[in-house]
Scaffold this motif. Structure first.
Motif: not given
Length: 152
Positions: A66, A71, A83-84, A102, A104, A134, A136
């Motif tokens: 993490t 962004i 948080k990625r 990956v 987010y 992305l 999420e």
């Protein structure tokens, strides 16, 4: 003068006694209705349709890293922290095309972020952000935090 003194203290007491509010709240679904007209399509056709038409991923995975990143906001040039999360996929049902994903999430503190921990397994139901594309997650989804619930 006495009026302002009393008014000031009354306002101060009211402000200090206000309840704490959180910016994150989850909607509750009260009733689901599914209407099926005709026979159900074959499972292969359903899988293909899901891959083409949905912006979701559903899988079990182990968090391998993490990191907090910045962004760009969708509505302005401002940046905000997220948080990625790097995840090793253990088992999947939808939207997974590689062994590591990956995703987010928010960093916590009222932004609906999930507190993922490295080395733990979770059930991930992600949605794809329509602008940034992305995957999420947030605390309103069915992500499991209990090791007893998510198993291989």
């Amino acid at each position: 003068m006495k009026f302002w003194f009393v008014a000031f203290h009354l306002i101060a007491v009211l402000m200090l006694s206000a309840s704490v509010a959180s910016a994150c709240s989850c909607a509750k679904v009260t009733k689901d209705t599914v209407i099926i007209a005709g026979p159900a399509p074959p499972l292969d056709e359903i899988r293909r349709w899901r891959e083409l038409q949905t912006d979701y991923a559903l899988f079990i995975g182990e968090v391998i890293r993490t990191e907090t990143i910045k962004i760009k906001s969708q509505s302005s040039n401002d940046k905000f922290r997220m948080k990625r999360v790097g995840v090793k996929v253990v088992k999947y049902w939808l939207g997974v095309k590689k062994p590591n994903m990956v995703i987010y999430t928010g960093i916590g503190g009222g932004d609906c972020g999930v507190p993922y921990r490295v080395g733990k397994k979770y059930l991930f139901l992600t949605s794809r952000d329509p602008v940034r594309h992305l995957l999420e997650t947030n605390i309103c989804g069915p992500t499991s935090f209990n090791d007893e619930v998510v198993r291989d």
